[in-house]
Design an enzyme around this catalytic site. Structure first.
Site, PDB file in Angstrom:
ATOM      1  N   LYS A   8       0.864  -1.190   0.000  1.00 14.65           N
ATOM      2  CA  LYS A   8       0.000   0.000   0.000  1.00 14.65           C
ATOM      3  C   LYS A   8       0.890   1.226   0.000  1.00 14.65           C
ATOM      4  O   LYS A   8       2.019   1.194   0.509  1.00 14.65           O
ATOM      5  CB  LYS A   8      -0.895   0.023   1.244  1.00 14.65           C
ATOM      6  CG  LYS A   8      -2.128   0.882   1.090  1.00 14.65           C
ATOM      7  CD  LYS A   8      -3.234   0.128   0.352  1.00 14.65           C
ATOM      8  CE  LYS A   8      -4.469   0.970   0.149  1.00 14.65           C
ATOM      9  NZ  LYS A   8      -5.592   0.152  -0.365  1.00 14.65           N
TER      10      LYS A   8
HETATM   11  P1  NAD Z   1     -13.049   7.380  -3.016  1.00 17.64           P
HETATM   12  O1  NAD Z   1     -12.090   8.439  -2.664  1.00 17.64           O
HETATM   13  O2  NAD Z   1     -13.453   7.209  -4.449  1.00 17.64           O
HETATM   14  O3  NAD Z   1     -14.421   7.558  -2.180  1.00 17.64           O
HETATM   15  C1  NAD Z   1     -14.432   7.662  -0.790  1.00 17.64           C
HETATM   16  C2  NAD Z   1     -15.844   8.063  -0.359  1.00 17.64           C
HETATM   17  O4  NAD Z   1     -15.911   8.063   1.073  1.00 17.64           O
HETATM   18  C3  NAD Z   1     -16.232   9.476  -0.802  1.00 17.64           C
HETATM   19  O5  NAD Z   1     -17.632   9.509  -1.077  1.00 17.64           O
HETATM   20  C4  NAD Z   1     -15.922  10.317   0.435  1.00 17.64           C
HETATM   21  O6  NAD Z   1     -16.671  11.522   0.481  1.00 17.64           O
HETATM   22  C5  NAD Z   1     -16.338   9.351   1.523  1.00 17.64           C
HETATM   23  N1  NAD Z   1     -15.725   9.602   2.826  1.00 17.64           N
HETATM   24  C6  NAD Z   1     -14.443   9.947   3.095  1.00 17.64           C
HETATM   25  N2  NAD Z   1     -14.290  10.113   4.417  1.00 17.64           N
HETATM   26  C7  NAD Z   1     -15.481   9.836   4.989  1.00 17.64           C
HETATM   27  C8  NAD Z   1     -15.947   9.815   6.317  1.00 17.64           C
HETATM   28  N3  NAD Z   1     -15.139  10.109   7.332  1.00 17.64           N
HETATM   29  N4  NAD Z   1     -17.245   9.470   6.530  1.00 17.64           N
HETATM   30  C9  NAD Z   1     -18.054   9.167   5.508  1.00 17.64           C
HETATM   31  N5  NAD Z   1     -17.665   9.172   4.219  1.00 17.64           N
HETATM   32  C10 NAD Z   1     -16.402   9.506   3.970  1.00 17.64           C
HETATM   33  O7  NAD Z   1     -12.462   6.010  -2.435  1.00 17.64           O
HETATM   34  P2  NAD Z   1     -12.841   4.517  -2.840  1.00 17.64           P
HETATM   35  O8  NAD Z   1     -11.867   4.045  -3.829  1.00 17.64           O
HETATM   36  O9  NAD Z   1     -14.302   4.430  -3.131  1.00 17.64           O
HETATM   37  O10 NAD Z   1     -12.491   3.759  -1.478  1.00 17.64           O
HETATM   38  C11 NAD Z   1     -13.436   3.608  -0.432  1.00 17.64           C
HETATM   39  C12 NAD Z   1     -12.997   2.470   0.454  1.00 17.64           C
HETATM   40  O11 NAD Z   1     -12.945   1.262  -0.306  1.00 17.64           O
HETATM   41  C13 NAD Z   1     -11.603   2.609   1.076  1.00 17.64           C
HETATM   42  O12 NAD Z   1     -11.594   1.970   2.328  1.00 17.64           O
HETATM   43  C14 NAD Z   1     -10.730   1.822   0.107  1.00 17.64           C
HETATM   44  O13 NAD Z   1      -9.519   1.402   0.698  1.00 17.64           O
HETATM   45  C15 NAD Z   1     -11.648   0.681  -0.203  1.00 17.64           C
HETATM   46  N6  NAD Z   1     -11.354  -0.049  -1.421  1.00 17.64           N
HETATM   47  C16 NAD Z   1     -11.278   0.592  -2.617  1.00 17.64           C
HETATM   48  C17 NAD Z   1     -11.036  -0.147  -3.763  1.00 17.64           C
HETATM   49  C18 NAD Z   1     -11.018   0.480  -5.128  1.00 17.64           C
HETATM   50  O14 NAD Z   1     -10.927  -0.260  -6.110  1.00 17.64           O
HETATM   51  N7  NAD Z   1     -11.129   1.788  -5.255  1.00 17.64           N
HETATM   52  C19 NAD Z   1     -10.817  -1.535  -3.682  1.00 17.64           C
HETATM   53  C20 NAD Z   1     -10.917  -2.153  -2.437  1.00 17.64           C
HETATM   54  C21 NAD Z   1     -11.195  -1.401  -1.320  1.00 17.64           C
END
Ligand code: NAD
Length: 438
Positions: free
Chosen positions: A128
């Site tokens: 990461k």
């Molecule tokens: P992103 O930046 O596209 O979206 C994050 C979302 O969460 C946004 O809507 C943001 O406003 C919201 N957010 C941020 N802080 C917050 C809080 N304190 N309370 C409520 N909402 C909040 O990120 P993403 O890629 O969608 O990732 C989201 C989660 O999924 C993370 O934990 C990431 O590690 C995990 N994840 C992502 C992927 C991927 O392919 N993008 C894969 C596996 C896991």
């Protein structure tokens, strides 16, 4: 005791508080990740030496990332890349831009990637990266300079055979194109397989942008099927409306589920009759937030977690379901779209209350599965059809879910414990088969 001699009744090894193997009671992501590993190590009966190897990152780098701002001033950020384990293959894991990024958060996220890649049987270890920055406060050209400088600083650690990056919170396909371009220009030729989650025009894969969300919904279907239910019979609340949460909400609605609430970091919206998700996505594209969506009531992030729904999908950040918020959860299923949304204490409370948790290392693995497909396609310079990708993704998610759910039933474990035991065992076996050098 070796990796394959398991004695499920052995207690977890004693560990010093603060050491890499401590089943720390703290609520930080690293405390949660270590507590989970300690549980798995206890169930597998591994000794302290193996536990320490599994708990400790293999390599870490911290870099200074100076930025020349658009107004000519300079600002300094700190960046990290952690390779938690590379015994089963190159490191694989996202790049996060957020103010919360610190070395321990990156270590926790890298550790989860190790178990996740093993659970879905990808030939990868876990890694990461992150930069401590709030990307919303910087222009696109500033973010491009941050990305290129960060990439050039961590160049010695990354590469298609070493460590492959993907988008995470605060980064996207454009970020991956900049990383790939910076790496390629410095090496002197185009190397698309150094990142995944790239734009389609630049060696990306069909289906990657929605893969995590599709995987979340596949694992929800499988968990509901265990209880004889289908998507059409449930209501859903999704926390986080970014890359993962927004498409998950869309696929839930397309599958017939009633999506009654969603939120982002600015707040949330709630309609017990069901939200119009495509209209909500259009609202977010226009305004940047779900807040203010007409014909829905406002709701805060904490209240969303306690809504009277069947399925709760935390898809934002770590640690939102702790012992207090878990007590208020009314959902029967928690599907972890985010990494580490449930603390160790929160997990215990949910288990006591009979809530079925499909853990992050299984539920959100669809993203890394299609990242793997993207890497394979880039390496062979031949791209598959969307249909091939969607089919292979579904097959991998469902077979991983079946293996975890079967192990859980057979050994009387939660889905998280079963997934951890499977993932940790595969990594430990790789250590054992390779042997210890020198
Ligand atoms: P992103 O930046 O596209 O979206 C994050 C979302 O969460 C946004 O809507 C943001 O406003 C919201 N957010 C941020 N802080 C917050 C809080 N304190 N309370 C409520 N909402 C909040 O990120 P993403 O890629 O969608 O990732 C989201 C989660 O999924 C993370 O934990 C990431 O590690 C995990 N994840 C992502 C992927 C991927 O392919 N993008 C894969 C596996 C896991």
């Amino acid at each position: 005791m070796t990796a394959t001699e398991s004695s499920p009744t052995s207690p977890p090894p004693a560990a010093d508080a603060g050491s890499a193997t401590a089943a720390s009671p703290d609520r930080t992501p690293l405390g949660t990740a270590r507590a989970q590993l300690a549980t798995a190590v206890g169930l597998l009966g591994y000794d302290d030496g193996l536990h320490a190897m599994l708990a400790t990152p293999r390599r870490e780098i911290t870099v200074a990332v100076p930025l020349r701002r658009d107004d000519g001033s300079t600002e300094l950020f700190t960046g990290y890349r952690v390779q938690h384990n590379i015994s089963r293959g190159p490191g694989k894991g996202g790049l996060r831009y957020a103010p919360s990024v610190d070395p321990d958060e990156v270590r926790a996220l890298a550790m989860w990637m190790t178990w996740k890649c093993a659970v879905v049987e990808l030939p990868y270890g876990g890694a990461k990266g992150g930069v401590t920055i709030d990307p919303r406060r910087y222009s696109r050209t500033e973010l491009e300079r941050v990305t290129r400088r960060y990439t050039s600083e961590i160049m010695p650690m990354i590469g298609p055979e070493r460590d492959i990056m993907a988008p995470d919170i605060g980064t996207d396909q454009q970020t991956m194109a900049w990383v790939m371009d910076t790496y390629s220009v410095n090496r002197g030729y185009t190397i698309p397989a150094v990142t995944t989650g790239k734009p389609l025009e630049m060696g990306g894969s069909l289906g990657r942008a929605t893969a995590t969300s599709r995987g979340v919904v596949h694992s929800t279907r499988a968990a509901l099927a265990d209880a004889g239910l289908g998507l059409g019979e449930v209501s859903v609340a999704v926390q986080g409306f970014g890359k993962v949460g927004s498409h998950a909400a869309r696929f839930y609605a397309e599958g017939g589920a009633k999506v009654v609430a969603v939120s982002d970091q600015d707040g949330g919206v709630h309609d017990p009759g069901g939200l119009n998700v495509p209209a909500l996505m259009a609202h977010v594209a226009e305004t940047g937030s779900v807040v203010g969506f007409p014909d829905a009531d406002p709701i805060d992030n904490r209240s969303l977690l306690g809504l009277d729904v069947d399925v709760l999908v935390p898809a934002a950040v770590e640690g939102v379901l702790d012992e207090r918020t878990a007590l208020g959860v009314k959902a029967r299923w928690v599907i972890e779209g985010a990494n580490g949304p449930t603390t160790a204490d929160g997990d215990r409370v949910l288990a006591e209350r009979g809530v079925v948790v499909v853990p992050d290392i299984l539920a959100n693995a669809g993203g890394v599965v299609v990242s793997y497909f993207e890497w394979v396609q880039a390496n062979q310079a031949y791209w598959w059809t969307e249909h091939e990708i969607e089919e292979r993704l579904e097959q991998r998610m469902l077979s991983a879910y079946a293996a975890v759910s079967q192990a859980a039933r057979a050994d009387g474990l939660s889905l998280r414990e079963a997934a951890l035991v499977i993932g940790v065992r595969r990594v430990a076996e790789a250590h054992q088969i390779r042997g210890l050098y020198p």
